[in-house]
Structure formats: structure tokens, C-alpha cells
Scaffold this motif. Structure first.
Motif, mmCIF file in Angstrom:
data_model
loop_
_atom_site.group_PDB
_atom_site.id
_atom_site.type_symbol
_atom_site.label_atom_id
_atom_site.label_comp_id
_atom_site.label_asym_id
_atom_site.label_seq_id
_atom_site.Cartn_x
_atom_site.Cartn_y
_atom_site.Cartn_z
ATOM 1 N N ALA A 1 0.832 -1.203 0.000
ATOM 2 C CA ALA A 1 0.000 0.000 0.000
ATOM 3 C C ALA A 1 0.871 1.258 0.000
ATOM 4 N N THR A 2 1.921 1.243 0.800
ATOM 5 C CA THR A 2 2.814 2.408 0.850
ATOM 6 C C THR A 2 3.483 2.637 -0.497
ATOM 7 N N ALA A 3 3.953 1.540 -1.116
ATOM 8 C CA ALA A 3 4.607 1.677 -2.419
ATOM 9 C C ALA A 3 3.625 2.239 -3.451
ATOM 10 N N LEU A 4 2.371 1.805 -3.379
ATOM 11 C CA LEU A 4 1.367 2.329 -4.317
ATOM 12 C C LEU A 4 1.087 3.807 -4.038
ATOM 13 N N LEU A 5 0.975 4.163 -2.764
ATOM 14 C CA LEU A 5 0.763 5.576 -2.417
ATOM 15 C C LEU A 5 1.898 6.437 -2.954
ATOM 16 N N ILE A 6 3.143 5.941 -2.823
ATOM 17 C CA ILE A 6 4.282 6.690 -3.352
ATOM 18 C C ILE A 6 4.166 6.812 -4.865
ATOM 19 N N HIS A 7 3.849 5.675 -5.511
ATOM 20 C CA HIS A 7 3.799 5.652 -6.967
ATOM 21 C C HIS A 7 2.786 6.660 -7.509
ATOM 22 N N TYR A 8 1.644 6.764 -6.842
ATOM 23 C CA TYR A 8 0.616 7.688 -7.320
ATOM 24 C C TYR A 8 0.718 9.065 -6.670
ATOM 25 N N GLY A 9 1.811 9.288 -5.925
ATOM 26 C CA GLY A 9 2.060 10.617 -5.371
ATOM 27 C C GLY A 9 1.134 11.007 -4.237
#
Lengths: 223, 223, 223
Positions: free
Chosen positions: A178-186
Motif C-alpha cells: 500500500a505504501t509503495a502504491l501511495l508513493i507511486h501515485y504521489g
């Protein structure tokens, strides 16, 4: 005397939010308490309590920093980490629940640290230049590392592996992804990061409360 | 073929005194003997004795070097370290006290290695650019690391933590702090370093002899 | 987003043969199966099986990469490694021999991984700039590291040390020395590398089959 900070490559200097710094200290305190509680269970003396609390609190972060090539690991240069860990150890030395009631405090503080370190671990790994999937894996290692060292040093099979461990790795994987996705989508900020950490904590505590288990390999019945 | 030394940053090349080099080898020999004695207690074969002796002897230094970013760690490139460690293993393989008398030789050689590695670990960490408090912490890790690996590999709770451990961490902390202070005030040389190492050794042996213990957490009586 | 690969010094980019890449994946699969089999023996759930398989499969390589200063270790950036390891775990979760027959499959897959990692570990260490003897030592660490982590996490004395371990370190030493010699004389290629790996495997399996043991230290009879 050369400041240790000068030895660190530029990439480790990009701004870290105040929220993340507060979060790291809270996570360190929670893990330190879990380590101190296990040390009390094992009847270690005050030194053993302080050592196990500190290793639990900073162990995952040290492994993370070695993996991403940040040497010396931040736990060796930012002394507030050790101070917070020792405060957790002292608290438990002075006041702790009766031994037969230490299980829940140990598991909940561990779950709390787990949640926070998923988010900060993944974020730190990403900031060092790792892509999303790699950063999430490093995040898992950072989150579970301190607890694994704690259990090994105390002579226990790590919670991460134990048959009765009620989904330890799954919440960590979910939180880091989830954190990696949050980072990816800014969209990663202090607020969404805190939500992700709390989700890991909640998932782990619910698994403990309702005894959710992953399937075991079928015992072999043939012959 | 590229010499491994070329891969090391300049900061690791500043002159190391002959005294420190001799000290490191003596410390490695002492730790190797302690590892070999534990292996004999555990009835390992000659290979197990050699492996446990070597890991005990060079483990702390390898962890120290990884932490300060000196890769490959010196134990992999300076082969005299392995030779000295194997000599310690061979000595104990050929001649060792009866099993029920191995405790004191094990504890005293361990204490001797502990004292030396406090001084060399703190000094090496400082030379790599770390400030005093950080260097002292790395020194503690270097000093206790080999013994912790030895105990874990042999399936024991580390001496560092054990309830009956008679102040293992305290002498190490004292020795590393003293070394950091000696460095800070410009007074560290072979002589003062040797004094600091002997002080750690003496403190640990006195604690063993007179059964000095740190306080344990009160068992809880309230219900 | 910075590619993690950019962070790696040039020396880690020199061409690796297809044979070596295939070999690494085969070795990872074999070690993953050995880890999964031990996890099944210990009655871990599917998560514990997946974790122990993965740690066994990539642990030695991660230690090797930290030692030679290749951060992040390749296991964190080349995700095919994790996929292969998880495939091994899944295979054993779905199908495994009856518990009392897991010993031989565990030992033979472990021996197979050991052989391959001796060759790839020594070769990788040499490519990073280490001389022959140092590269061979790093190769041994890479080859035995995953198995040691597997055994420690599962609460066992490592096979490497166990009294009944039937020459675990000797085949590894022989294989890594042979690889270093092949490199030195310019004869290492996919074919000779495979021979060296098979020789390690054969030596270990023969030791198991015929119960070859290293000598133990004489129990002391004098009093």
C-alpha cells in the motif's frame, strides 16, 4: 573530527517530513517495549532488558540501512533513537504487567511498531532510489527485522514463522505494498502514511483476536 | 586482478599502530579459543570447532566493518586473521581442559577478547569518521558481536543477555566510552589503549568472580 | 524514479554468462525447497513455509552482496529470484513426502544449492575485485549462509556445525578453492563451473550416504 553525516551520499539527505520522524520514534518506542516485555518474561536483568529492547527497536532499521547502502546506519548516528529505546526499557523495568498477562501488551506493541516501520521502511528504501516492488520488499524486511532479532536472541522461534502466529507477514506485505502504491501515485503524506500504518496494526490485532490462521501443509496420510 | 584494497575508500588507510595490529590478533586468538571451547562443550567435530572459533573471532569485526561501510570487511582480505583464528581452534582441538572445567577458560578468553575489541572497535569506527558517542556504540557492537554470533550458532542464549551473565554489557560500555574519551582528548596510544582493554577484562572477571549482578525486574505480585 | 541499478558501481555490471544466471536460479530453487521442507517438518503454516524458503534461497546471496559492498543486494532488485523461491515453497506446500521421509530430500536439495552457490559466490566475489583466497572465503560464506539462516530461524543448530553433519564445510571449501583456481588459470566457464558444483554435491551426498565424519576432540579422561 569529520561529521558522520558528511560520509553519507546526497540521496539520503532529501527532506524527511516531521510526521515521519515522529512516527519513527513512536515505532521505536513500541518495539522497545515489546522487546523489554519479552526480556521480563525471560527473567533477564536490567541490562538484558535494555539490550533486547534496543535491538528490537533499531534492528530492523539497521538491516534496512545496510541493505540500501546507508552506512553508518542512522541508528548509530541519531542518538535520540537509542534514548527513546532505553526509555521504553526503563518503563517496563519499573512497571510491567504480571508475567502471565504480558502476551497481549507484547503483541500489540509489536503490531504497532510493525505498522509504522512498514511505512517508514518502504519510504526510506524508495528515497534511496529503489523501485516500488523492491522498496516494498525492503520495507517488509525493515518491519519484521527487529522482531526476528528479538525472538532469536531470546531463544524463541520468530513470531514471523511460528505456526500459531496469526498472520504476521500478511499485514506487513499489505502495508508495504500500500505504501509503495501511495508513493507511486504521489499520495503518500503524513496522513495517508498514518492510515496505512494503522491498517497494518488493525489487521494484525484482528488476526490475533479472532485467531485467523494461514493454512498449514496437509499432513501426509498416504501409506 | 584488482587488489581488494584499491576498492577501499581512502579513509580506511590512515595508519594503524603496530600495537593495534598486535592487539587485534591477540583479541582474535582469545575469541577463537572461547568459540572452540564452546564447540568442544557442544561435542562438535573438528570442522564445527574451526567454524565456531572463526566466527567468534572475526564476527564482531565483520559487523563493525559493515556498519561503517568498509567493504569487503578486513577479515576477508587480511588472511592472517583467519590463520590466527584457526590456530586457536587447533590448539583447543588438541588440548582442552576436561569438559566440566571449560567454563572459566571460556569466560576469561571471552573477557580478554571483549576488552581488546572495545578499544580497536571504537578506534576503527572513529577513524572512519564517526563522532565520539557513535564510535563508542559501534565499539560495543564490535566487542560483543562475535560472542553473540557464537552463542546463537551454538543454540545458547547470548552471554550478553543471560540472567546469570554477571555484567557483560557494562564493562564493554565502560571500555568503549573510555576509549572515545581518550580519543577526544588526544590521549589514545598503545599504552593507554592497553590499559583500557585490561580494565574491561578486569571488570568482567571481577564480576564473574564475585557474582556481581544487575537488578532484575521485580516479579509482579499484584493481581 | 531513479533506477536502483544506477546506484551500483560499474564493477558489478561486467557480463555474467547465461549459464551462471540459469545456475543461480536453479540453486535458489533447490535451497527454497530445502527451506520449505524444514518448515513443513516444523509444522509452519503456508506463510512460514514461504518465508523460510525465501530466506534460505536468497540469504546467502544477500550476505555475499553486503560483504562485497553491492547494495542493494541483487535479491532485492532482481525479482525473478523471489518468484523462483516462492515457486519452490508452493511446490512443497502442495506436495511433500511424508514427514519421516523429508530428511533425504532436504539434505540433497541443500547439497545441490550448496554446490551451485560455491561457484557463483566465488565468481561474483572475484568479479567485485577480490583476490583468489578472499573470493573463495566469500564463496563459502555465500554457499553456507542461506542454510545457516534457515536452521537458526527454525530453532536448530546449523547443519554446518552439527556433530552429525557429515562434512558440510569441507565440500564447500573444496568447491570454492577449485573455482578460485579455475578463475586464476582462466579456465572457468559454464562447463567447468557446473563440474565444480556437481563435485561439491557429490562429495556432500557421498559423505551423507557413507556417514563420513570429521574427528571429534578427544573427551578428556585425565582428572
Amino acid at each position: 573530527m569529520l561529521s558522520a553525516v558528511l560520509a553519507q551520499p546526497e540521496k539520503f539527505h532529501t527532506a524527511v517530513s516531521v510526521g515521519q520522524q515522529v512516527g519513527e520514534h513512536v515505532g521505536i518506542f513500541a518495539f522497545a517495549v515489546s522487546g523489554a516485555l519479552l526480556a521480563v518474561q525471560k527473567k533477564f536483568d536490567i541490562i538484558g532488558i535494555a539490550v533486547l529492547a534496543t535491538v528490537t527497536a533499531v534492528g530492523g532499521g539497521i538491516i534496512r540501512d545496510l541493505v540500501i547502502g546507508r552506512t553508518p546506519p542512522i541508528a548509530f548516528t541519531r542518538l535520540s533513537y537509542a534514548v527513546v529505546a532505553l526509555a521504553g526499557a526503563l518503563l517496563i523495568f519499573c512497571w510491567h504487567p504480571p508475567l502471565r498477562l504480558t502476551r497481549w501488551p507484547l503483541y500489540t506493541t509489536d503490531a504497532f511498531g510493525l505498522g509504522i516501520f512498514c511505512v517508514t521502511g518502504t519510504e526510506t528504501a524508495h528515497r534511496s532510489g529503489l523501485g516500488g516492488p523492491s522498496a516494498a520488499i525492503v520495507g517488509v524486511v525493515a518491519a519484521v527485522g527487529g522482531g526476528v532479532l528479538r525472538d532469536l536472541l531470546a531463544g524463541e522461534i520468530p513470531l514471523l514463522l511460528r505456526r500459531d502466529s496469526e498472520l504476521y507477514a500478511i499485514p506487513a506485505l499489505v502495508g508495504c505494498t500500500a505504501t509503495a502504491l501511495l508513493i507511486h501515485y504521489g499520495h503518500l503524506d503524513d496522513f495517508t502514511g498514518a492510515i496505512a500504518a494503522l491498517a497494518v496494526f488493525a489487521l494484525r490485532v484482528l488476526a490475533l483476536r479472532y485467531h485467523w490462521h494461514a493454512p498449514q501443509a496437509r499432513p501426509h496420510r498416504r501409506r
